[in-house]
Design a protein around this motif. Sequence first.
Motif, PDB file in Angstrom:
ATOM      1  N   GLU A 231      37.602  46.679  42.530  1.00 13.35           N
ATOM      2  CA  GLU A 231      38.725  47.585  42.527  1.00 13.35           C
ATOM      3  C   GLU A 231      38.300  48.887  42.219  1.00 13.35           C
ATOM      4  OE1 GLU A 231      41.864  43.785  43.493  1.00 13.35           O
ATOM      5  OE2 GLU A 231      41.661  44.826  41.188  1.00 13.35           O
TER       6      GLU A 231
ATOM      7  N   ASP B 158      43.023  36.143  49.548  1.00 10.41           N
ATOM      8  CA  ASP B 158      44.265  37.350  50.507  1.00 10.41           C
ATOM      9  C   ASP B 158      44.708  38.470  50.419  1.00 10.41           C
ATOM     10  OD1 ASP B 158      45.053  35.145  52.376  1.00 10.41           O
ATOM     11  OD2 ASP B 158      46.793  34.028  50.613  1.00 10.41           O
ATOM     12  N   HIS B 159      42.986  39.424  49.615  1.00 10.54           N
ATOM     13  CA  HIS B 159      43.564  40.437  48.570  1.00 10.54           C
ATOM     14  C   HIS B 159      43.268  41.480  50.089  1.00 10.54           C
ATOM     15  CE1 HIS B 159      42.118  43.812  46.831  1.00 10.54           C
ATOM     16  NE2 HIS B 159      42.473  43.050  45.080  1.00 10.54           N
ATOM     17  N   PRO B 160      44.128  42.020  50.113  1.00 13.81           N
ATOM     18  CA  PRO B 160      43.846  42.464  51.480  1.00 13.81           C
ATOM     19  C   PRO B 160      42.940  43.996  51.754  1.00 13.81           C
ATOM     20  CG  PRO B 160      45.852  43.783  49.764  1.00 13.81           C
ATOM     21  CD  PRO B 160      44.851  42.661  49.189  1.00 13.81           C
ATOM     22  N   ASP B 161      42.357  44.512  50.362  1.00 17.81           N
ATOM     23  CA  ASP B 161      40.789  45.484  50.603  1.00 17.81           C
ATOM     24  C   ASP B 161      40.051  44.223  50.673  1.00 17.81           C
ATOM     25  OD1 ASP B 161      43.066  47.405  50.695  1.00 17.81           O
ATOM     26  OD2 ASP B 161      43.354  47.772  48.599  1.00 17.81           O
TER      27      ASP B 161
ATOM     28  N   MET C 298      36.726  48.924  53.349  1.00 18.77           N
ATOM     29  CA  MET C 298      37.080  47.453  52.526  1.00 18.77           C
ATOM     30  C   MET C 298      35.889  46.527  52.323  1.00 18.77           C
ATOM     31  SD  MET C 298      38.448  43.956  55.002  1.00 18.77           S
ATOM     32  CE  MET C 298      40.373  45.105  54.869  1.00 18.77           C
TER      33      MET C 298
END
Length: 167
Positions: free
Chosen positions: A46, A79-82, A1
């Motif tokens: 990203e 709330d970004h998952p990664d 992460m």
Amino acid sequence: MKQLIIVTGMSGAGKSVAIEALEDIGYFCIDNLPPILLQKVVELMETTDGQMDRVGLGIDLRGKEFFDHLVAEIEKIGDHPDLALEIIFIDAADDRLVTRYKETRRAHPLDNEANLLDSITKERELLNDLKGRATHIIDTTQTTPKELRGMMFEMSAGENRSVFNVN
């Protein structure tokens, strides 16, 4: 992460020291980032392959015209998952901030024409919502820059190592 740490807070409280400490630990750091570019930094994180896994950003009122966008931009990436997002708010008592400004003879970023204490009060009001969203609040009223660096080392993933510099 991937890790994103936003360092913000009161002008004169030690944000630059905190950013420099993160850089020494190995974070890719940008100081004085206009909040409107926050989403672009996340996009870069990203797309880069391991080069921007740990990023530290200094965001404060120096970019006043864009500061209103900061809370909205933080909500977009929250709330970004990664992405593990931390917000570190650096604070100090008003009288200590006044002393620091007098020692450095720098103008306050909000208004160099107004009374310094009035500028600090106005800044505190503008940052109140952001302070409420912080994951960590560090009060540097009685803290030396060296102690603040140590705190940053401890907070960043448990890394507590001293950095050896030769000048």
